[in-house]
Write an enzyme that holds these catalytic residues in place. Sequence first.
Site, PDB file in Angstrom:
ATOM      1  N   ASP A  24       0.845  -1.192   0.000  1.00  0.00           N
ATOM      2  CA  ASP A  24       0.000   0.000   0.000  1.00  0.00           C
ATOM      3  C   ASP A  24       0.885   1.250   0.000  1.00  0.00           C
ATOM      4  O   ASP A  24       1.585   1.522   0.984  1.00  0.00           O
ATOM      5  CB  ASP A  24      -0.875  -0.027   1.262  1.00  0.00           C
ATOM      6  CG  ASP A  24      -2.095   0.859   1.137  1.00  0.00           C
ATOM      7  OD1 ASP A  24      -2.143   1.668   0.189  1.00  0.00           O
ATOM      8  OD2 ASP A  24      -2.996   0.743   1.984  1.00  0.00           O
ATOM      9  N   ASP A  25       0.875   1.986  -1.095  1.00  0.00           N
ATOM     10  CA  ASP A  25       1.694   3.212  -1.227  1.00  0.00           C
ATOM     11  C   ASP A  25       3.197   2.924  -1.182  1.00  0.00           C
ATOM     12  O   ASP A  25       3.988   3.839  -0.910  1.00  0.00           O
ATOM     13  CB  ASP A  25       1.367   4.246  -0.136  1.00  0.00           C
ATOM     14  CG  ASP A  25       0.030   4.926  -0.350  1.00  0.00           C
ATOM     15  OD1 ASP A  25      -0.689   4.556  -1.287  1.00  0.00           O
ATOM     16  OD2 ASP A  25      -0.292   5.826   0.446  1.00  0.00           O
ATOM     17  N   CYS A  75      -5.347   4.219  -4.650  1.00  0.00           N
ATOM     18  CA  CYS A  75      -5.636   2.893  -4.107  1.00  0.00           C
ATOM     19  C   CYS A  75      -6.874   2.173  -4.635  1.00  0.00           C
ATOM     20  O   CYS A  75      -6.763   1.127  -5.273  1.00  0.00           O
ATOM     21  CB  CYS A  75      -5.680   2.979  -2.591  1.00  0.00           C
ATOM     22  SG  CYS A  75      -6.488   4.478  -1.977  1.00  0.00           S
ATOM     23  N   HIS A  94     -11.084  -2.004   0.305  1.00  0.00           N
ATOM     24  CA  HIS A  94     -11.131  -0.726  -0.407  1.00  0.00           C
ATOM     25  C   HIS A  94     -11.971  -0.728  -1.673  1.00  0.00           C
ATOM     26  O   HIS A  94     -11.777   0.135  -2.548  1.00  0.00           O
ATOM     27  CB  HIS A  94      -9.700  -0.254  -0.715  1.00  0.00           C
ATOM     28  CG  HIS A  94      -9.463   1.136  -0.215  1.00  0.00           C
ATOM     29  ND1 HIS A  94      -8.502   1.971  -0.697  1.00  0.00           N
ATOM     30  CD2 HIS A  94     -10.098   1.831   0.747  1.00  0.00           C
ATOM     31  CE1 HIS A  94      -8.543   3.114  -0.062  1.00  0.00           C
ATOM     32  NE2 HIS A  94      -9.484   3.060   0.824  1.00  0.00           N
ATOM     33  N   ASP A 140       0.105  -1.011  -4.862  1.00  0.00           N
ATOM     34  CA  ASP A 140      -1.139  -0.520  -5.467  1.00  0.00           C
ATOM     35  C   ASP A 140      -0.979   0.785  -6.236  1.00  0.00           C
ATOM     36  O   ASP A 140      -1.761   1.099  -7.122  1.00  0.00           O
ATOM     37  CB  ASP A 140      -2.253  -0.383  -4.418  1.00  0.00           C
ATOM     38  CG  ASP A 140      -1.968   0.678  -3.374  1.00  0.00           C
ATOM     39  OD1 ASP A 140      -0.785   1.090  -3.223  1.00  0.00           O
ATOM     40  OD2 ASP A 140      -2.914   1.105  -2.687  1.00  0.00           O
ATOM     41  N   ASN A 141       0.034   1.574  -5.860  1.00  0.00           N
ATOM     42  CA  ASN A 141       0.320   2.830  -6.582  1.00  0.00           C
ATOM     43  C   ASN A 141       1.698   3.298  -6.148  1.00  0.00           C
ATOM     44  O   ASN A 141       2.345   2.679  -5.302  1.00  0.00           O
ATOM     45  CB  ASN A 141      -0.752   3.902  -6.338  1.00  0.00           C
ATOM     46  CG  ASN A 141      -1.162   4.068  -4.892  1.00  0.00           C
ATOM     47  OD1 ASN A 141      -2.308   3.807  -4.501  1.00  0.00           O
ATOM     48  ND2 ASN A 141      -0.213   4.473  -4.057  1.00  0.00           N
TER      49      ASN A 141
END
Lengths: 512, 512
Positions: A29-30, A69, A132, A279-280
Amino acid sequence: MSYITIVCVILCFVVAAGNTPNFVIMLMDDMGWGDLGVFGEPNKETPNLDKMAADGMIFPNFYSANAICSPSRAALLTGRLPIRNGFYTTNNHARNSYTPQNIVGGIPDYEILLPEMLKISGYRSKIIGKWHLGQQPHYHPLKHGFDEWFGAPNCHLGPYDDKKTPNIPVYKNANMAGRYYEDFLIDKKTGESNLTQMYIEEALTFIEKQAASHQPFFLYWAVDATHDPLYASKQFLGTSHRGLYGDAVRELDYGVGQILKKLKDLDIANNTLAVFSSDNGAATYAKTAGGSNGPFLCGKQTTYEGGSREPTIVKWPGKVAPGQVSHQLGSLMDLFTTLIKLAGLSLPSDRIYDGIDLTSTLFQNTIVKRPIFYYRGNELMAVRLGDYKAHLWTWTNSLEEYHKGVDFCPGEFIVNVTTHEQVNHTSMPLLIHLGRDPGEKYIIRPHKPEYVQQMPALMAVVAKHKAALKPGEPQLNWCDQSVMNWSPPGCEKLNKCIDPPPSKLYKCVWPH
Amino acid sequence: MSYITIVCVILCFVVAAGNTPNFVIMLMDDMGWGDLGVFGEPNKETPNLDKMAADGMIFPNFYSANAICSPSRAALLTGRLPIRNGFYTTNNHARNSYTPQNIVGGIPDYEILLPEMLKISGYRSKIIGKWHLGQQPHYHPLKHGFDEWFGAPNCHLGPYDDKKTPNIPVYKNANMAGRYYEDFLIDKKTGESNLTQMYIEEALTFIEKQAASHQPFFLYWAVDATHDPLYASKQFLGTSHRGLYGDAVRELDYGVGQILKKLKDLDIANNTLAVFSSDNGAATYAKTAGGSNGPFLCGKQTTYEGGSREPTIVKWPGKVAPGQVSHQLGSLMDLFTTLIKLAGLSLPSDRIYDGIDLTSTLFQNTIVKRPIFYYRGNELMAVRLGDYKAHLWTWTNSLEEYHKGVDFCPGEFIVNVTTHEQVNHTSMPLLIHLGRDPGEKYIIRPHKPEYVQQMPALMAVVAKHKAALKPGEPQLNWCDQSVMNWSPPGCEKLNKCIDPPPSKLYKCVWPH
């Protein structure tokens, strides 16, 4: 008879005869491209991931479908761009949107998720961590193909007061098991939390159980310690040169090592495709509390390379030769297509899929020419084909937000590229050669032969894409405080139900 | 009796009894930290270097002593900072200087070079490639300890007209073998040149000869294909995703592979310490014709991390365990100290050395706390200790030069850090934590407890350094057109002598 049932009638027999592999997708995540030692993080604190790379295949040109996300995750699980699966907004032009707990929308029933497909081949699927894709119960993982869930529907933001805003619930399957900051602690002052350890434990237990049952499995390990607010367990706190962010990375790296070790110890590694990605891009606006996108421009929320280039590694002993680099342009959406194929299934033919089948890349290291589309909300901002990228639109964020201190490109400023206005370049796109210029600093001018030579192919890809595009119903336009996690399923047993406020629909505000 | 002779009387017997290892230092020219796959170059085009890293030890925190070529190389070969060995200028404050062919100065006789020391232990030393420690004959490698030379005294700039400026000679030992662009071709239009292939061949032949003779050797492979003007041989042209720069990197990577293979094939790898590094950061001002400094700020000529953080790898099978990362702060000057030790010698005690002995780092992966000093000309601009770096002065380049298009930090701008004036911060240095902030973007403010806590140790190191510092006689102040390579030794035989113009001394102009 649903589509899934029809497919099953045709395929289930065929599949049952084969030896279907297990799938483990470890989605960070991030976390940024530059956060792994193997991708050039200078403190080199990810020994397990670096080992995974040495034992498998790395993809330096692998993208998420979106720089934020929820749309990225929806694309991974549906194999389709957010513009198709509805994970975007039309409230404003080219705005990022996601699923905070006041969002009304979520993953539409029409979309077929990866675990729904895999079920046809007899898989058991578990999601651990952040969902999410909508916090209202009908959007939950167990309603969309997953058999098990341990984690939360939204980000672990908080603590909230449970009056104006409820704390985010953590689910064990269909029912809540408690709430963040109440039953699942995160000490925002020290950064201490045992959540990653719990997520690791859940993964190991699930793998053990599935190995014993001989039922193929799909584990979606969607951990979130590198998303604000950062956390790590006591044994990892203060162990990184990189501060709390690095502590979180180190613990996740440890977790990856534990999962891979478990597969090996249980003698199922040779029958399990393990994928690591994110995710990004890293949240550069978080400054030293965010990660690194290495040599790439800007970060999360943007359509520059730092927004969606992901540190991706695949390991499958005996199937994917060790120590390989794939130059294939890849996408998280390809995992959908590829896993479907490996599970002996075919893609539904009633819709467009954006992923490609990577099996020949994995097994023979071949390369297929394909475009990468960079969307921001409802706008196609850029396209990549081969080493060339054309920016059709540029935008970092508004000057208003920038003056509030929100900077998606700290320390970086490229004239005409990192624009604080939404600039329309569609009549004369900005051309970049990402091989020579991964930092997107040197625009190839329109009068250059290279521009004249390369642009038609890029524009043809855009035209073809746009001609076939039928945007899905946007899911991220409407908000309502009453849909927040006031009384999640199972709240009664825990005495955790809170009365919601009256319903009042309003258009969500998406500043970026 | 010279110092060297005295040392030999004491040590030569001792050393002769031991099994002294061979040394290969492969020093790149303007190659950046981020140019290797193993250090995060996204095109991953350096398989041989990545393999060398997997088989050896990488140093992500390794520095050159200076952000420009000649001073960096002089420091490597003397084990001393340029401020001590004279490779700096006092013409202006804090200016970079080097050895273009009109420079009068060069390496002083007083300095003891690495091959001079190694001779005591019976080594034969060869330099292949760029010398850059003075082009006047008394400064040449064979006058300063090397036994063999194939290469040039200056950069391969040109072609010149041989009237106002002579083309640079290429030497075979003490005599010229021809000139660049006349006898040693570089096609500046296509970038084609066979020079790297010649440098590879020279290296392999020297290694073969030494292996056969059983005499220990020191090979200094100072190749220059990644310095402007870029070149590669036909077989490598057009093979990189990165353009001509990448073609040059790929050919050098191939060369590294050939050298390491030769050591293995001759069964002397286990008795040879091989080191790969670069002389300074990538020339970011060269835009896409320059390399990459990965996540680091700015590049060559600057005292930001991009200026002097070097991609460093050590391989020594059987001695240095494979697959290691050393977090030791290292310096090219440490190679002097370390090789002296491994050759069974001691450092001369009549002068200060700036390098440290890395043998325990290599063999046991230990870490010693030591400072890194960042000089620009006659000024100490910054200091690093542990993860902290204090900028005492900041400067990119003058606005005048910047407006001419010379940009050392393209696309990068950090308030108060990337200043176009020479800013004196000595009364309140800018503090950076390089672990959390390798890009030097987030200054730790003086009122923060961390600043108050960390600054005294950094300032104590600076005070101690300055107190003991006796700057050497500056060598890079004076220029004279008459000292250029008009009539190099051996020119008569080749009919390549040119009459020099009358001598006229003037102060060299150093704009940066």
